[in-house]
Design a protein around this motif. Structure first.
Motif, PDB file in Angstrom:
ATOM      1  N   GLY A  30       0.771  -1.231   0.000  1.00 16.52           N
ATOM      2  CA  GLY A  30       0.000   0.000   0.000  1.00 16.52           C
ATOM      3  C   GLY A  30       0.807   1.288   0.000  1.00 16.52           C
ATOM      4  N   LEU A  31       0.062   2.387   0.097  1.00 19.01           N
ATOM      5  CA  LEU A  31       0.651   3.726  -0.002  1.00 19.01           C
ATOM      6  C   LEU A  31       1.653   3.991   1.119  1.00 19.01           C
ATOM      7  N   ALA A  32       1.272   3.660   2.356  1.00 23.45           N
ATOM      8  CA  ALA A  32       2.180   3.927   3.473  1.00 23.45           C
ATOM      9  C   ALA A  32       3.451   3.084   3.327  1.00 23.45           C
ATOM     10  N   LEU A  67       3.375  13.044  -3.982  1.00 22.00           N
ATOM     11  CA  LEU A  67       2.542  13.227  -5.175  1.00 22.00           C
ATOM     12  C   LEU A  67       2.190  11.850  -5.722  1.00 22.00           C
ATOM     13  N   LEU A  68       0.927  11.500  -5.707  1.00 16.88           N
ATOM     14  CA  LEU A  68       0.544  10.165  -6.163  1.00 16.88           C
ATOM     15  C   LEU A  68       0.584  10.088  -7.687  1.00 16.88           C
ATOM     16  N   GLY A  69       1.114   8.958  -8.168  1.00 21.48           N
ATOM     17  CA  GLY A  69       1.406   8.808  -9.583  1.00 21.48           C
ATOM     18  C   GLY A  69       0.209   8.701 -10.510  1.00 21.48           C
ATOM     19  N   ASP A  70      -0.964   8.474  -9.964  1.00 21.81           N
ATOM     20  CA  ASP A  70      -2.135   8.278 -10.827  1.00 21.81           C
ATOM     21  C   ASP A  70      -2.892   9.567 -11.128  1.00 21.81           C
ATOM     22  N   GLU A  71      -2.405  10.674 -10.598  1.00 16.50           N
ATOM     23  CA  GLU A  71      -3.146  11.925 -10.782  1.00 16.50           C
ATOM     24  C   GLU A  71      -2.253  12.989 -11.404  1.00 16.50           C
ATOM     25  N   LEU A  72      -2.792  13.712 -12.372  1.00 10.80           N
ATOM     26  CA  LEU A  72      -2.086  14.876 -12.907  1.00 10.80           C
ATOM     27  C   LEU A  72      -2.848  16.117 -12.490  1.00 10.80           C
ATOM     28  N   VAL A  87     -11.596  10.128   7.499  1.00 10.93           N
ATOM     29  CA  VAL A  87     -12.045   8.740   7.321  1.00 10.93           C
ATOM     30  C   VAL A  87     -11.701   8.319   5.900  1.00 10.93           C
ATOM     31  N   GLU A  88     -11.216   7.091   5.770  1.00 11.40           N
ATOM     32  CA  GLU A  88     -10.803   6.602   4.450  1.00 11.40           C
ATOM     33  C   GLU A  88     -12.002   5.966   3.753  1.00 11.40           C
ATOM     34  N   LYS A  89     -12.298   6.435   2.588  1.00 11.41           N
ATOM     35  CA  LYS A  89     -13.357   5.878   1.729  1.00 11.41           C
ATOM     36  C   LYS A  89     -14.632   5.524   2.510  1.00 11.41           C
ATOM     37  N   PRO A  90     -15.275   6.525   3.106  1.00 13.75           N
ATOM     38  CA  PRO A  90     -16.478   6.272   3.908  1.00 13.75           C
ATOM     39  C   PRO A  90     -17.688   5.945   3.033  1.00 13.75           C
ATOM     40  N   LEU A 104      -1.634   5.380   5.622  1.00 12.34           N
ATOM     41  CA  LEU A 104      -1.290   6.791   5.804  1.00 12.34           C
ATOM     42  C   LEU A 104      -2.435   7.521   6.500  1.00 12.34           C
ATOM     43  N   THR A 105      -3.647   7.112   6.164  1.00 10.03           N
ATOM     44  CA  THR A 105      -4.824   7.757   6.746  1.00 10.03           C
ATOM     45  C   THR A 105      -4.790   7.735   8.282  1.00 10.03           C
ATOM     46  N   ASP A 106      -4.268   6.639   8.853  1.00  4.82           N
ATOM     47  CA  ASP A 106      -4.205   6.549  10.322  1.00  4.82           C
ATOM     48  C   ASP A 106      -3.312   7.647  10.893  1.00  4.82           C
ATOM     49  N   THR A 154      -7.037  21.900 -12.904  1.00  4.36           N
ATOM     50  CA  THR A 154      -7.778  20.693 -13.268  1.00  4.36           C
ATOM     51  C   THR A 154      -7.018  19.465 -12.799  1.00  4.36           C
ATOM     52  N   ARG A 155      -7.778  18.491 -12.301  1.00  6.56           N
ATOM     53  CA  ARG A 155      -7.171  17.230 -11.880  1.00  6.56           C
ATOM     54  C   ARG A 155      -7.601  16.138 -12.854  1.00  6.56           C
ATOM     55  N   TYR A 156      -6.636  15.346 -13.291  1.00  9.01           N
ATOM     56  CA  TYR A 156      -6.941  14.208 -14.156  1.00  9.01           C
ATOM     57  C   TYR A 156      -6.597  12.922 -13.428  1.00  9.01           C
ATOM     58  N   ALA A 184     -12.897  15.677  -0.469  1.00 12.23           N
ATOM     59  CA  ALA A 184     -12.154  14.428  -0.678  1.00 12.23           C
ATOM     60  C   ALA A 184     -10.672  14.729  -0.786  1.00 12.23           C
ATOM     61  N   ILE A 185      -9.863  13.819  -0.249  1.00 12.72           N
ATOM     62  CA  ILE A 185      -8.403  13.974  -0.340  1.00 12.72           C
ATOM     63  C   ILE A 185      -7.955  13.575  -1.736  1.00 12.72           C
ATOM     64  N   ILE A 186      -7.158  14.427  -2.365  1.00  7.74           N
ATOM     65  CA  ILE A 186      -6.576  14.036  -3.654  1.00  7.74           C
ATOM     66  C   ILE A 186      -5.100  13.727  -3.431  1.00  7.74           C
ATOM     67  N   GLY A 187      -4.412  13.327  -4.486  1.00  9.72           N
ATOM     68  CA  GLY A 187      -3.068  12.786  -4.316  1.00  9.72           C
ATOM     69  C   GLY A 187      -1.937  13.787  -4.215  1.00  9.72           C
ATOM     70  N   ARG A 188      -2.120  14.856  -3.462  1.00 14.09           N
ATOM     71  CA  ARG A 188      -1.039  15.816  -3.237  1.00 14.09           C
ATOM     72  C   ARG A 188      -0.991  16.180  -1.757  1.00 14.09           C
ATOM     73  N   TYR A 189       0.182  16.020  -1.164  1.00 13.01           N
ATOM     74  CA  TYR A 189       0.350  16.239   0.271  1.00 13.01           C
ATOM     75  C   TYR A 189       1.704  16.902   0.515  1.00 13.01           C
ATOM     76  N   VAL A 190       1.795  17.698   1.575  1.00 16.09           N
ATOM     77  CA  VAL A 190       3.106  18.089   2.098  1.00 16.09           C
ATOM     78  C   VAL A 190       3.089  17.684   3.565  1.00 16.09           C
ATOM     79  N   TYR A 194     -12.732   8.172  -1.976  1.00 15.72           N
ATOM     80  CA  TYR A 194     -11.566   8.935  -1.493  1.00 15.72           C
ATOM     81  C   TYR A 194     -11.531   9.001   0.028  1.00 15.72           C
ATOM     82  N   GLY A 195     -10.343   9.401   0.551  1.00 15.86           N
ATOM     83  CA  GLY A 195     -10.273   9.801   1.948  1.00 15.86           C
ATOM     84  C   GLY A 195     -11.128  11.055   2.112  1.00 15.86           C
ATOM     85  N   ASN A 196     -11.731  11.181   3.294  1.00 13.25           N
ATOM     86  CA  ASN A 196     -12.710  12.264   3.503  1.00 13.25           C
ATOM     87  C   ASN A 196     -12.351  13.015   4.785  1.00 13.25           C
TER      88      ASN A 196
HETATM   89  C1  G1P Z   1      -5.365   7.155  -1.781  1.00  7.46           C
HETATM   90  C2  G1P Z   1      -5.660   7.684  -0.395  1.00  7.46           C
HETATM   91  C3  G1P Z   1      -7.021   8.378  -0.367  1.00  7.46           C
HETATM   92  C4  G1P Z   1      -7.058   9.459  -1.426  1.00  7.46           C
HETATM   93  C5  G1P Z   1      -6.695   8.881  -2.800  1.00  7.46           C
HETATM   94  C6  G1P Z   1      -6.553  10.007  -3.801  1.00  7.46           C
HETATM   95  O1  G1P Z   1      -6.280   6.128  -2.074  1.00  7.46           O
HETATM   96  O2  G1P Z   1      -5.616   6.618   0.533  1.00  7.46           O
HETATM   97  O3  G1P Z   1      -7.236   8.946   0.901  1.00  7.46           O
HETATM   98  O4  G1P Z   1      -8.363  10.020  -1.474  1.00  7.46           O
HETATM   99  O5  G1P Z   1      -5.444   8.186  -2.758  1.00  7.46           O
HETATM  100  O6  G1P Z   1      -6.370   9.494  -5.077  1.00  7.46           O
HETATM  101  P1  G1P Z   1      -6.085   5.081  -3.297  1.00  7.46           P
HETATM  102  O7  G1P Z   1      -6.622   5.773  -4.508  1.00  7.46           O
HETATM  103  O8  G1P Z   1      -4.615   4.827  -3.387  1.00  7.46           O
HETATM  104  O9  G1P Z   1      -6.887   3.893  -2.924  1.00  7.46           O
END
Ligand code: G1P
Length: 292
Positions: free
Chosen positions: A108-110, A128-133, A192-195, A232-234, A253-255, A205-211, A172-174
């Motif tokens: 997983g992510l963590a 920066l998560l790789g699946d989002e631009l 909360v993760e994916k409620p 990571l959510t914990d 814009t987020r892709y 919703a949390i998107i894939g950018r964090y500092v 998404y994380g919320n």
């Molecule tokens: C991860 C995070 C989630 C966030 C999401 C954004 O989830 O755990 O909180 O909302 O990225 O893309 P994943 O998409 O890896 O399941």
């Protein structure tokens, strides 16, 4: 010291949603027009002057390293042919100081973030998560710049969010929001993760950018795994409960390029913006739309 100098890009997913291309080509190398998504993400960091990047890859992703490395034959050929523009494009891929680490166990992510621990240690880092631009144009502030600004001002971790509605909250994380300042920076009360729709705390919703602050790496290490994974959510939820987590919306814009439709949308919109083929793409889409 609240300066952010390093970034982690987790990019170890197997990309099974994109089979068969991902059988031999790592997902981060899928291109939007002519550029791999992983390069778009690295380039987001130029807006904040971060050049030290750790890319967390799955085993067998040598082609990603090749992409960010030297290509003597190609570069010499372009140089001797006087193809300056193409040479600049080739050279732009290696202006980053990239370290690669393999995520051998898919935990997983963590787990991916912890793979980067030897390089980041206890320093703050951008994630920066790789699946989002994230695309910002004109006078829009790039998402990562906004996050770095908030972090450097407050010294506290900050995550990017977007508004979602209906069933989409469960993807998404919320976040729960304690307060919001005049610049739209929110103090987060809970995560909360994916409620389910009923459990959602807000429409943010949390998107894939964090500092994330320097203590996060250590906090991740102390987590107890749930099944195979640590979350990571914990850690974010713990920061929130102490009043140490901020969130912010973003301009632009987020892709979601980890999703087929999102990937197609990114390609269409980048084609429309292209100096080279933009006008022809507009004409083509109009012609096509008439037939649909
Ligand atoms: C991860 C995070 C989630 C966030 C999401 C954004 O989830 O755990 O909180 O909302 O990225 O893309 P994943 O998409 O890896 O399941």
């Amino acid at each position: 010291m609240n300066k952010v100098k390093k970034a982690i890009i987790p990019a170890a997913g197997l990309g099974t949603r994109f089979l068969p291309i991902t059988k031999a080509v790592p997902k981060p190398m899928l291109s939007v027009l002519d550029k791999p998504t992983i390069q778009f993400i690295a380039e987001e960091l130029l807006a904040v002057g971060i050049e030290d990047i750790v890319i967390v890859v799955s085993p067998g992703s040598d082609v990603i390293q090749k992409h960010f490395g030297k290509a003597d034959d190609l570069e010499n050929r372009l140089l001797s042919d006087g193809k300056k523009k193409l040479l600049d494009i080739a050279l732009a891929t290696r202006k980053f100081n990239v370290t690669f680490v393999e995520q051998k166990i898919p935990n997983g992510l963590a787990g991916a973030i912890l793979c980067a621990e030897p390089f980041v240690k206890d320093e703050p880092f951008a994630l920066l998560l790789g699946d989002e631009l994230l695309y910002a144009e004109g006078n829009e502030t790039p998402c990562i710049k906004r996050l770095v600004d908030v972090f450097e001002k407050t010294g506290k971790s900050v995550i990017a969010t977007m508004e979602v509605f209906g069933d989409d909250v469960s993807k998404y994380g919320n976040i729960g929001i304690k307060s919001e300042d005049e610049d739209g920076v929110m103090q987060v009360s809970k995560i909360v993760e994916k409620p389910s729709v009923n459990e959602a705390l807000s429409n943010n919703a949390i998107i894939g950018r964090y500092v994330l602050s320097g203590e996060v790496m250590g906090m991740l290490k102390t987590l107890t795994p749930k099944g195979n994974e640590i979350y990571l959510t914990d850690v974010l939820d713990e920061l929130a409960s102490r009043g140490d987590l901020y969130a912010s919306g973003f301009e632009g814009t987020r892709y979601d390029v980890g999703d087929k439709l999102g990937y197609v949308k990114a390609n269409v919109e980048f084609a429309l913006r292209s100096d080279e083929i933009g006008a022809e793409t507009v004409a083509f889409i109009k012609e096509l739309a008439e037939k649909l």
